[in-house]
Design a protein around this motif. Sequence first.
Motif, short mmCIF file in Angstrom:
data_model
loop_
_atom_site.label_atom_id
_atom_site.label_comp_id
_atom_site.label_asym_id
_atom_site.label_seq_id
_atom_site.Cartn_x
_atom_site.Cartn_y
_atom_site.Cartn_z
N SER A 141 21.00 18.94 -23.74
CA SER A 141 22.33 19.45 -23.42
C SER A 141 22.26 20.31 -22.18
O SER A 141 21.23 20.89 -21.86
CB SER A 141 22.94 20.23 -24.59
OG SER A 141 22.31 21.48 -24.74
N THR A 142 23.39 20.36 -21.48
CA THR A 142 23.51 21.22 -20.30
C THR A 142 24.88 21.87 -20.32
O THR A 142 25.81 21.38 -20.96
CB THR A 142 23.37 20.41 -18.99
OG1 THR A 142 24.45 19.48 -18.91
CG2 THR A 142 22.04 19.69 -18.90
N TRP A 143 24.98 22.99 -19.65
CA TRP A 143 26.26 23.66 -19.48
C TRP A 143 26.24 24.28 -18.09
O TRP A 143 25.23 24.85 -17.68
CB TRP A 143 26.46 24.74 -20.54
CG TRP A 143 27.73 25.50 -20.35
CD1 TRP A 143 28.96 25.17 -20.82
CD2 TRP A 143 27.90 26.71 -19.61
NE1 TRP A 143 29.88 26.10 -20.42
CE2 TRP A 143 29.26 27.05 -19.66
CE3 TRP A 143 27.04 27.53 -18.89
CZ2 TRP A 143 29.78 28.18 -19.04
CZ3 TRP A 143 27.54 28.65 -18.26
CH2 TRP A 143 28.90 28.97 -18.36
N VAL A 161 21.55 15.27 -18.87
CA VAL A 161 21.12 14.98 -20.24
C VAL A 161 20.41 13.62 -20.24
O VAL A 161 20.85 12.67 -19.58
CB VAL A 161 22.35 14.96 -21.19
CG1 VAL A 161 21.97 14.40 -22.55
CG2 VAL A 161 22.92 16.37 -21.32
#
Length: 104
Positions: free
Chosen positions: A26-28, A35
Motif C-alpha cells: 500500500s501507498t499513500w 503497489v
Amino acid sequence: MSDDILEQAANWRANGTGVAIATVVSTWGSSPRPVGSQLAVDAGGKFVGSVSGGCIEGAVIKEALDAIATGRPRLLDFGVTNEQAWEVGLACGGKVQVFVERLD
C-alpha cells in the motif's frame, strides 16, 4: 520486470539459498514505487528489484535478511512528513507499506 525478480528468486532458491520477497502492498501520498513493486533478497545480501527507488531499500533488505533467518513475515510501515521527506530521499511526504516474507 517483476517476472525477472521472481525468476532470480526462484534460481537462488533452486540453488539452496535462502530468499525473501518484499512487496509494496500500500501507498499513500507520494511514493517512488507503485503497489506491487518487488525486491528479492538472498541470504548473502544480494538483491534484485526495488520497493522504493533507494530511499528505504537498506532497511527493507535488513528486514528481509531477518525474515530469511527466522521465517517470520513482517509488514513494514515507512511514513514521512513533508518536512522530513528530503532527509530520507523522498521528494515529498507519503507512506509506504512493504510486506516481507521468506520463500520456502
